[in-house]
Motif scaffolding. Structure first.
Motif, PDB file in Angstrom:
ATOM      1  N   THR A 494      40.008  37.252  61.216  1.00  0.00           N
ATOM      2  CA  THR A 494      40.133  35.965  60.518  1.00  0.00           C
ATOM      3  C   THR A 494      39.707  36.101  59.061  1.00  0.00           C
ATOM      4  OG1 THR A 494      39.794  34.672  62.540  1.00  0.00           O
ATOM      5  CG2 THR A 494      39.303  33.578  60.441  1.00  0.00           C
ATOM      6  N   LEU A 495      38.619  36.834  58.819  1.00  0.00           N
ATOM      7  CA  LEU A 495      38.173  37.058  57.439  1.00  0.00           C
ATOM      8  C   LEU A 495      39.215  37.821  56.633  1.00  0.00           C
ATOM      9  CD1 LEU A 495      34.388  37.972  57.961  1.00  0.00           C
ATOM     10  CD2 LEU A 495      35.332  35.838  57.097  1.00  0.00           C
ATOM     11  N   GLU A 496      39.884  38.765  57.269  1.00  0.00           N
ATOM     12  CA  GLU A 496      40.917  39.546  56.569  1.00  0.00           C
ATOM     13  C   GLU A 496      42.116  38.659  56.220  1.00  0.00           C
ATOM     14  OE1 GLU A 496      42.474  43.210  55.003  1.00  0.00           O
ATOM     15  OE2 GLU A 496      40.491  42.443  55.498  1.00  0.00           O
ATOM     16  N   VAL A 497      42.524  37.797  57.135  1.00  0.00           N
ATOM     17  CA  VAL A 497      43.640  36.876  56.869  1.00  0.00           C
ATOM     18  C   VAL A 497      43.254  35.918  55.739  1.00  0.00           C
ATOM     19  CG1 VAL A 497      45.034  35.000  57.820  1.00  0.00           C
ATOM     20  CG2 VAL A 497      44.562  37.028  59.205  1.00  0.00           C
ATOM     21  N   ALA A 498      42.022  35.403  55.783  1.00  0.00           N
ATOM     22  CA  ALA A 498      41.555  34.490  54.733  1.00  0.00           C
ATOM     23  C   ALA A 498      41.518  35.191  53.375  1.00  0.00           C
ATOM     24  CB  ALA A 498      40.177  33.949  55.090  1.00  0.00           C
ATOM     25  N   ARG A 499      41.214  36.493  53.377  1.00  0.00           N
ATOM     26  CA  ARG A 499      41.219  37.237  52.103  1.00  0.00           C
ATOM     27  C   ARG A 499      42.616  37.237  51.485  1.00  0.00           C
ATOM     28  NH1 ARG A 499      42.313  42.379  50.285  1.00  0.00           N
ATOM     29  NH2 ARG A 499      42.827  43.158  52.363  1.00  0.00           N
ATOM     30  N   TYR A 500      43.638  37.412  52.307  1.00  0.00           N
ATOM     31  CA  TYR A 500      45.010  37.370  51.780  1.00  0.00           C
ATOM     32  C   TYR A 500      45.363  35.964  51.287  1.00  0.00           C
ATOM     33  CZ  TYR A 500      46.068  42.125  53.270  1.00  0.00           C
ATOM     34  OH  TYR A 500      46.080  43.489  53.391  1.00  0.00           O
ATOM     35  N   LEU A 501      44.865  34.951  51.996  1.00  0.00           N
ATOM     36  CA  LEU A 501      45.107  33.583  51.512  1.00  0.00           C
ATOM     37  C   LEU A 501      44.489  33.387  50.132  1.00  0.00           C
ATOM     38  CD1 LEU A 501      44.503  31.415  54.719  1.00  0.00           C
ATOM     39  CD2 LEU A 501      46.651  31.622  53.452  1.00  0.00           C
ATOM     40  N   ARG A 502      43.286  33.898  49.943  1.00  0.00           N
ATOM     41  CA  ARG A 502      42.609  33.739  48.649  1.00  0.00           C
ATOM     42  C   ARG A 502      43.296  34.537  47.553  1.00  0.00           C
ATOM     43  NH1 ARG A 502      38.293  36.226  48.734  1.00  0.00           N
ATOM     44  NH2 ARG A 502      37.860  36.790  50.898  1.00  0.00           N
ATOM     45  N   GLU A 503      43.633  35.783  47.855  1.00  0.00           N
ATOM     46  CA  GLU A 503      44.150  36.672  46.812  1.00  0.00           C
ATOM     47  C   GLU A 503      45.641  36.491  46.549  1.00  0.00           C
ATOM     48  OE1 GLU A 503      43.093  40.611  47.973  1.00  0.00           O
ATOM     49  OE2 GLU A 503      40.927  40.286  47.745  1.00  0.00           O
ATOM     50  N   ALA A 504      46.415  36.260  47.605  1.00  0.00           N
ATOM     51  CA  ALA A 504      47.871  36.179  47.428  1.00  0.00           C
ATOM     52  C   ALA A 504      48.355  34.762  47.174  1.00  0.00           C
ATOM     53  CB  ALA A 504      48.580  36.743  48.662  1.00  0.00           C
ATOM     54  N   PHE A 505      47.602  33.765  47.673  1.00  0.00           N
ATOM     55  CA  PHE A 505      48.073  32.384  47.561  1.00  0.00           C
ATOM     56  C   PHE A 505      47.249  31.555  46.584  1.00  0.00           C
ATOM     57  CE2 PHE A 505      48.340  27.929  48.946  1.00  0.00           C
ATOM     58  CZ  PHE A 505      49.712  27.747  48.888  1.00  0.00           C
ATOM     59  N   LEU A 506      45.931  31.541  46.760  1.00  0.00           N
ATOM     60  CA  LEU A 506      45.086  30.656  45.952  1.00  0.00           C
ATOM     61  C   LEU A 506      44.926  31.151  44.519  1.00  0.00           C
ATOM     62  CD1 LEU A 506      42.292  29.807  48.543  1.00  0.00           C
ATOM     63  CD2 LEU A 506      44.336  28.492  47.985  1.00  0.00           C
ATOM     64  N   GLN A 507      44.896  32.460  44.314  1.00  0.00           N
ATOM     65  CA  GLN A 507      44.809  32.981  42.952  1.00  0.00           C
ATOM     66  C   GLN A 507      46.179  32.948  42.286  1.00  0.00           C
ATOM     67  OE1 GLN A 507      42.208  36.691  43.757  1.00  0.00           O
ATOM     68  NE2 GLN A 507      42.006  36.317  41.570  1.00  0.00           N
ATOM     69  N   GLN A 508      46.183  32.671  40.985  1.00  0.00           N
ATOM     70  CA  GLN A 508      47.438  32.614  40.240  1.00  0.00           C
ATOM     71  C   GLN A 508      47.163  32.952  38.783  1.00  0.00           C
ATOM     72  OE1 GLN A 508      49.621  29.109  41.216  1.00  0.00           O
ATOM     73  NE2 GLN A 508      51.328  29.522  39.860  1.00  0.00           N
ATOM     74  N   ASN A 509      47.978  33.797  38.221  1.00  0.00           N
ATOM     75  CA  ASN A 509      47.765  34.283  36.850  1.00  0.00           C
ATOM     76  C   ASN A 509      48.552  33.427  35.867  1.00  0.00           C
ATOM     77  OD1 ASN A 509      47.433  35.666  34.472  1.00  0.00           O
ATOM     78  ND2 ASN A 509      47.969  37.671  35.308  1.00  0.00           N
ATOM     79  N   ALA A 510      47.841  32.589  35.115  1.00  0.00           N
ATOM     80  CA  ALA A 510      48.500  31.695  34.158  1.00  0.00           C
ATOM     81  C   ALA A 510      49.139  32.455  33.002  1.00  0.00           C
ATOM     82  CB  ALA A 510      47.494  30.680  33.605  1.00  0.00           C
ATOM     83  N   LEU A 511      48.724  33.696  32.782  1.00  0.00           N
ATOM     84  CA  LEU A 511      49.243  34.469  31.647  1.00  0.00           C
ATOM     85  C   LEU A 511      50.389  35.397  32.045  1.00  0.00           C
ATOM     86  CD1 LEU A 511      45.814  35.391  29.998  1.00  0.00           C
ATOM     87  CD2 LEU A 511      47.288  33.436  29.530  1.00  0.00           C
ATOM     88  N   HIS A 512      50.730  35.432  33.331  1.00  0.00           N
ATOM     89  CA  HIS A 512      51.844  36.283  33.791  1.00  0.00           C
ATOM     90  C   HIS A 512      53.146  35.519  33.683  1.00  0.00           C
ATOM     91  CE1 HIS A 512      54.376  38.686  36.478  1.00  0.00           C
ATOM     92  NE2 HIS A 512      53.513  39.663  36.318  1.00  0.00           N
ATOM     93  N   ARG A 561      51.629  40.981  46.126  1.00  0.00           N
ATOM     94  CA  ARG A 561      52.594  41.137  45.033  1.00  0.00           C
ATOM     95  C   ARG A 561      53.684  40.067  45.054  1.00  0.00           C
ATOM     96  NH1 ARG A 561      53.074  46.794  46.435  1.00  0.00           N
ATOM     97  NH2 ARG A 561      55.345  46.610  46.414  1.00  0.00           N
ATOM     98  N   ILE A 562      53.630  39.159  46.033  1.00  0.00           N
ATOM     99  CA  ILE A 562      54.699  38.154  46.130  1.00  0.00           C
ATOM    100  C   ILE A 562      54.676  37.229  44.915  1.00  0.00           C
ATOM    101  CG2 ILE A 562      55.745  36.330  47.527  1.00  0.00           C
ATOM    102  CD1 ILE A 562      54.277  37.493  49.952  1.00  0.00           C
ATOM    103  N   GLY A 563      53.489  36.832  44.473  1.00  0.00           N
ATOM    104  CA  GLY A 563      53.380  35.887  43.353  1.00  0.00           C
ATOM    105  C   GLY A 563      54.036  36.390  42.090  1.00  0.00           C
TER     106      GLY A 563
END
Length: 589
Positions: A494-512, A561-563
């Motif tokens: 569950t912690l590993e899945v949540a890590r992907y939610l945080r890194e792949a979904f919740l984080q977003q690069n405004a300068l990209h 890398r989806i974002g």
């Protein structure tokens, strides 16, 4: 501000009795509440805020040093109003709608003298007016009389003023006119020009306030996906210094699905406002490819400007927003920040010696905040059209303390709360919106739109993501006590899945270039990809595969890398990842 004065011809309607910072008392003025007055021999603009017998209290919108008792005070007899008409967009104003570019040209420098004034819109510029009514048509307040190409992006609709009695059109001609020339004449003898005035503290009329059913799509995954804002809704962005309030609002101003943007810099630091003023004219509108300023009105009132003008700038901005709402446009209003506005009210209240409320704020703080946010909403206009104002206010609680009065009173009013977190910002997690403290009360009424326009499984997969993040938050408390390795395998997964939610979904690069904006369809596919990993991984775990082997598969790492994958390639990219995740995990059992 619509009233001008010649300081050489100030009428001595009254005279100054005392001066205390921006608060001046005068006698013999004979003014009404909220009347605009001109104070002293320099004609400094002010507003009546209290009347007691023959003593009138005035808040002055300019620096009062050097002003002394006995100097004259002139009463205009009219409340603080804004000029409304073509020319509002692609313009930068101060808190009382004085165009800063024009004042700089008048003064010959960026440092402005006191007492200088200019109309809110250019009275000499001509506009190409095309009537949409003909002789013999009957018009009522709010009806569209014609159009003007205000900017490359926005067609300005010339409306019958709300206070007009209406009537039958006897003359309407196309051609070039300035804003004070008559463009339509009615049988009542009323002559209508492109220029209107409206008191900033009075809400413009509308036929009906409706329940918003459509989201204000921002292109920011955590906001659109987990905590959506309705088009015509209200939101607050509280956060301590350095947590990203201004950047978050600038992202919303650039990408939000709105026709018009009104950005109010209320008491923020000068360097931040300078960045906005310099960046916005260079930004490209993603909708049209034209400059973003072509649909933006900026109101700049920095922390070193007079405190009284800071108190009025919020009203100036919301009145301009209502004007474009009446044309049927969707307006996004950014107020950065309402805390500085509240501080201005506190300072003026203390000089009036009013009874202080919590932490010295005036007792009417909650009422003023509610009054401001209440002017937002989705409306049926008085001409039967539809328009909206989405109000997004940044809050700057001292030390990041969300229990302070401005944040708490705002929480009672707004329906979307994006809580910024200094710890996330320090970890370089942006946008630094804390998913455990944020919420949206619009989710249920917006779900039908997402189901119809994105995917029917949107509410279900969003709830799965929220539940997973909630479970991670609970598990992290245990991890801090006993370590991650002490957890059962299913909780580690569950912690590993949540890590992907945080890194792949919740984080977003405004300068990209790609990741700065993520359409809802792409946000959904990112969640689907992570959900596929979750489902396949738990199935593998049930089949006896060790947790270390599950988390080591190569395909899952590509979720991050989806974002940054181009929007038109994202669906295929996610499908390939999902296939590879299933294949790699099934090989393990």
């Amino acid at each position: 501000m619509s009233t001008t004065t010649d300081t050489d011809t100030v009428r001595e309607d009254g005279q100054i009795e005392s001066v205390s910072g921006p608060v001046v008392t005068a006698t013999g003025l004979g003014a009404r509440m909220n009347d605009v007055v001109y104070v002293g021999t320099e004609g400094l603009m002010g507003e009546v805020i209290e009347i007691e017998g023959d003593v009138t209290t005035i808040q002055v919108y300019e620096e009062t040093s050097g002003v002394s008792p006995g100097e004259p005070v002139e009463n205009t007899g009219a409340p603080l109003s804004v000029d409304l008409g073509p020319g509002l967009l692609d313009t930068i104003y101060d808190g009382v709608q004085r165009p800063l570019d024009e004042l700089e040209e008048l003064m010959g420098s960026a440092f402005l003298d006191r007492g200088v004034d200019a109309p809110g819109i250019d009275l000499d510029r001509t506009w190409e007016f095309t009537p949409t009514v003909e002789e013999g048509d009957t018009v009522e307040p709010g009806d569209v009389l014609g159009t003007v190409p205000e900017t490359e992006s926005i067609e300005h609709k010339v409306l019958v003023p709300p206070r007009s009695e209406g009537g039958e059109v006897v003359a309407a001609e196309s051609g070039s006119f300035d804003v004070e020339e008559t463009v339509v004449e009615l049988d009542s003898g009323e002559e209508i020009s492109m220029r209107q005035e409206w008191p900033v503290r009075r809400q413009r009329p509308a036929e009906e306030k409706r329940t918003p059913r459509e989201p204000l799509v921002s292109g920011q995954r955590i906001q659109d996906g987990l905590f959506p804002l309705a088009k015509g809704g209200t939101a607050a962005i509280p956060g301590p210094f350095g947590s990203g309030k201004t950047v978050t609002q600038q992202q919303l101003a650039k990408w939000a699905d709105a026709d018009i943007v009104v950005y109010i810099g209320c008491g923020e630091r000068g360097n931040e406002m300078t960045e906005v003023i310099e960046d916005f004219p260079d930004l490209q509108d993603p909708k049209t490819g034209k400059p973003l300023m072509a649909r933006t009105c900026l109101i700049a009132n920095t922390s070193n400007m007079p405190v009284a003008a800071r108190e009025s700038c919020i009203y100036t901005g919301i009145t301009i927003a209502e004007y474009y709402r009446d044309m049927g446009y969707d307006v996004a209003l950014m107020a950065d920040s309402t805390s500085r506005w509240a501080e201005a009210m506190r300072e003026i209240s203390s000089r009036l010696e009013e009874m202080p409320g919590e932490e010295g704020y005036p007792a009417y703080l909650a009422a003023r905040l509610a009054e401001f946010y209440e002017r937002a909403g989705k409306f049926e206009t008085i001409n039967g059209d539809e328009g909206s104002i989405s109000a997004i206010g940044a809050v700057s609680p001292p030390g990041g303390d969300f229990s302070e009065p401005v944040t708490q009173n705002t929480l009672r009013i707004v329906k979307t709360f994006w809580a910024l977190d200094a710890d996330l910002a320090e970890r370089r997690h942006f946008p630094a919106i804390n998913w455990n403290e944020s919420y949206s009360l619009y989710r249920s009424q917006l779900d039908p739109w997402f189901e119809e326009n994105v995917d029917e499984d949107w509410p279900e997969i969003r709830q799965w993501a929220i539940d997973t993040l909630d479970e991670e938050d609970e598990l992290q408390e245990i991890v801090q006590l006993v370590g991650r390795d002490a957890l059962p395998a299913d909780q580690q997964l569950t912690l590993e899945v949540a890590r992907y939610l945080r890194e792949a979904f919740l984080q977003q690069n405004a300068l990209h270039d790609v990741d700065t904006f993520c359409p809802p369809e792409k946000s959904f596919r990112i969640l689907e990809g992570i959900k596929t990993f979750n489902d396949e991984a738990f199935e593998a775990l049930d089949n006896g595969v060790p947790i270390d082997e599950i988390t080591d598969i190569d395909a899952a790492n590509r979720l991050n890398r989806i974002g940054t994958t181009p929007d038109d390639e994202a669906d295929e990219f996610v499908s390939d990842i999902e296939d590879d995740i299933a294949a790699e995990l099934q090989e393990l059992y």
